[in-house]
Enzyme design. Structure first.
Site, PDB file in Angstrom:
ATOM      1  N   PHE A 111      46.483  68.835 -26.383  1.00 25.94           N
ATOM      2  CA  PHE A 111      47.036  67.504 -26.132  1.00 25.94           C
ATOM      3  C   PHE A 111      47.084  66.644 -27.387  1.00 25.94           C
ATOM      4  O   PHE A 111      47.821  65.655 -27.437  1.00 25.94           O
ATOM      5  CB  PHE A 111      46.240  66.800 -25.018  1.00 25.94           C
ATOM      6  CG  PHE A 111      45.105  65.942 -25.496  1.00 25.94           C
ATOM      7  CD1 PHE A 111      43.873  66.495 -25.788  1.00 25.94           C
ATOM      8  CD2 PHE A 111      45.276  64.580 -25.655  1.00 25.94           C
ATOM      9  CE1 PHE A 111      42.823  65.698 -26.231  1.00 25.94           C
ATOM     10  CE2 PHE A 111      44.239  63.771 -26.093  1.00 25.94           C
ATOM     11  CZ  PHE A 111      43.004  64.337 -26.386  1.00 25.94           C
ATOM     12  N   LYS A 112      46.324  67.005 -28.400  1.00 24.92           N
ATOM     13  CA  LYS A 112      46.309  66.174 -29.611  1.00 24.92           C
ATOM     14  C   LYS A 112      47.685  66.108 -30.278  1.00 24.92           C
ATOM     15  O   LYS A 112      47.982  65.169 -31.003  1.00 24.92           O
ATOM     16  CB  LYS A 112      45.233  66.669 -30.560  1.00 24.92           C
ATOM     17  CG  LYS A 112      43.842  66.385 -29.978  1.00 24.92           C
ATOM     18  CD  LYS A 112      42.712  66.754 -30.895  1.00 24.92           C
ATOM     19  CE  LYS A 112      41.388  66.255 -30.368  1.00 24.92           C
ATOM     20  NZ  LYS A 112      40.918  67.000 -29.184  1.00 24.92           N
ATOM     21  N   ASP A 113      48.544  67.094 -29.988  1.00 26.97           N
ATOM     22  CA  ASP A 113      49.911  67.045 -30.514  1.00 26.97           C
ATOM     23  C   ASP A 113      50.668  65.803 -30.036  1.00 26.97           C
ATOM     24  O   ASP A 113      51.520  65.281 -30.759  1.00 26.97           O
ATOM     25  CB  ASP A 113      50.705  68.271 -30.049  1.00 26.97           C
ATOM     26  CG  ASP A 113      50.274  69.564 -30.742  1.00 26.97           C
ATOM     27  OD1 ASP A 113      49.895  69.511 -31.926  1.00 26.97           O
ATOM     28  OD2 ASP A 113      50.328  70.620 -30.084  1.00 26.97           O
ATOM     29  N   LEU A 116      49.503  63.121 -32.436  1.00 25.09           N
ATOM     30  CA  LEU A 116      49.592  63.391 -33.881  1.00 25.09           C
ATOM     31  C   LEU A 116      51.007  63.665 -34.349  1.00 25.09           C
ATOM     32  O   LEU A 116      51.361  63.329 -35.481  1.00 25.09           O
ATOM     33  CB  LEU A 116      48.649  64.525 -34.258  1.00 25.09           C
ATOM     34  CG  LEU A 116      47.188  64.047 -34.348  1.00 25.09           C
ATOM     35  CD1 LEU A 116      46.225  65.225 -34.356  1.00 25.09           C
ATOM     36  CD2 LEU A 116      46.968  63.173 -35.577  1.00 25.09           C
TER      37      LEU A 116
END
Ligand SMILES: *Cc1c(COP(=O)(O)O)cnc(C)c1O
Length: 466
Positions: A111-113, A116
């Site tokens: 989920f960090k995509d 970021l």
């Protein structure tokens, strides 16, 4: 929009400066001065919008005049165009009341995509009109490093140096970082643990001369723009399940309290959220804090959900700010106490205020494996260990029967294939966008966990400020 520090004495900044800044000068974290709100009609009006259109509508008040709406939309199209699902963050139904919100369709499968990919573009856009070059440094135990590298690879005026502990990240995670061969990407495997890597990054920021010379910057989850990008999917999902007419609950596998804090912001903005369930693994400081007021640091236990193996959750300070009546000086005193004592007690008033929106649960290894099997057997869904912790907490939560419960699925199961296979007997394969990972060339330096060696390596490769 103006941004203030949780500790009340750092300069007030606009969106552009807040995006490029890390920690505030007084040691606090930046937050919007006021929470923008949406009316019921405005929330209902989100129903027909695409993910990108929803993102623009939700983020525009936070961005203010730092970008035109057209520019913001172009950046969102570029960021979310790299996701492999047309809905960007699709919902999957598990049974009559449980849903998964799949946040792992970005380039690095976590989920960090979501945050970021946008942050990388915001950096490039804001740096283009400035006479500076940024040197992003970070330490990673896996997901953050690969997402940050993918987001910044090839971007102008930024170099990224990512430290990971040699031999202690999974093969998939390491290769997602080390096979990115863009000249501005620098991977360093250090001989030491993740804590050693993190201590080295901290020491470089504390080395004022070095930090100033190379304009050091961070992309960790204290960055406001990251949280802002995560607010979007709470609206996107809730509206699809009947908001604003029907309240929705969310269960969030939590480490640094960034993702679930974004849900809290969505609620403050007017989204009818029945409950935010803070799901932790056995590293349960947040569960202890929210259930009995005991925010005290324990020792970190390694689990199958490594991105949640955290004791001090940096973004919790942002909630504490609201619980301290938004009085920076009062919170600064509390945080000083916490930093020396390693513990802080929430008052009964704070607990009841937080309890109005948050519930919490601690999920151990057996409960996690059980949730993975349940998803497999009942809904034919293979889920990763982090998502399973969220689902276990969601299924245990006491909520009215007519409230839909959405569990945030934060990583693709192929990222944690051993743990998934142990629990379910299934071995999820890498999706097409990551295929070939094991055939690509790797590049990284291996250095001792010594500040002198790391700084010398960076100094030879980064661009100093004029
Ligand atoms: C980072 C991460 C989390 C925790 O998110 P926070 O914002 O730190 O609470 C959960 N699951 C996965 C897969 C992650 O990468």
């Amino acid at each position: 929009m103006r941004y203030v520090s949780t500790r009340g004495s750092a300069p007030i900044l606009g969106f552009e400066d807040v995006t490029l800044a890390g920690l505030a000068a007084d040691g606090g974290l930046y937050l919007p001065e006021i929470w923008p709100t949406l009316t019921r009609d405005e929330i209902a009006g989100l129903a027909g919008l695409s993910y990108v259109e929803t993102a623009v509508a939700i983020m525009a008040p936070f961005v203010g005049d730092a970008l035109s709406r057209t520019e913001l939309k172009l950046l969102c199209e570029a960021a979310y165009g790299r996701f492999s699902h047309a809905a960007v963050t699709p919902l999957t139904q598990l049974d009559h009341r449980h849903w998964l919100l799949e946040l792992f369709h970005g380039p690095t499968l976590a989920f960090k995509d979501v945050a970021l990919q946008l942050l990388g573009l915001l950096f490039e856009r804001f740096l283009s009109s400035r006479d500076t070059h940024l040197t992003v440094i970070g330490a990673t135990s896996g997901d953050t490093g690969s997402a940050a590298i993918d987001a910044l690879a090839g971007r102008a005026k930024v170099d990224i140096f990512m430290l990971h502990p040699q031999g202690r990240v999974s093969d998939v995670q390491r290769r997602q970082m080390t096979t990115v061969l863009a000249p501005n990407v620098h991977n360093i495997a250090i001989d030491g643990s993740f804590d050693d890597a993190q201590a080295l990054v901290k020491a470089m920021f504390a080395d004022r001369a070095f930090a100033g010379r190379f304009s050091l910057s961070a992309v960790n989850s204290i960055n406001w723009a990251r949280l802002m990008a995560q607010i979007v999917y709470y609206f996107y999902a809730a509206v699809r399940l009947g908001a604003p007419d029907r309240p929705v609950a969310f269960s969030v596998p939590t480490g640094n309290f960034g993702d679930v804090f974004a849900g809290y912001v969505a609620a403050r903005m007017g989204l009818p959220v029945a409950k935010l369930i803070v799901a932790t693994n056995v590293n349960d400081i947040l569960h202890r804090a929210l259930s009995v007021g005991d925010y005290s640091v324990g020792t970190v236990t390694a689990t199958a959900a490594p991105s949640m193996d955290i004791q001090v959750s940096s973004n919790f300070e942002r909630l504490l700010f609201d619980l301290h009546g938004r009085e920076g000086a009062r919170l600064a005193a509390s945080m000083q106490g916490f930093e020396s004592e390693r513990k802080l007690a929430l008052t009964a008033d704070m607990l009841s205020e937080a309890g109005g929106i948050f519930a919490s649960a601690r999920v151990d290894a057996d409960e996690m494996a059980l949730a993975m099997r349940w998803a497999c057997q009942n809904a034919n869904e293979v889920i990763d260990p982090h998502s399973a912790i969220g689902l276990a907490a969601a299924r245990a939560a006491a909520l009215p029967a007519d409230v839909p419960v959405v569990t945030l699925a934060t990583a693709h199961p192929a990222k944690f294939v051993e743990a998934v296979e142990r629990a379910t007997g299934k071995r999820p394969g890498l999706p097409a966008r990551a295929a070939g990972l094991f055939e690509r060339e790797e590049r990284y330096a291996r250095l001792p966990a010594e500040i002198g060696a790391i700084e010398a390596y960076i100094a030879e490769r980064a661009t100093p400020t004029a």
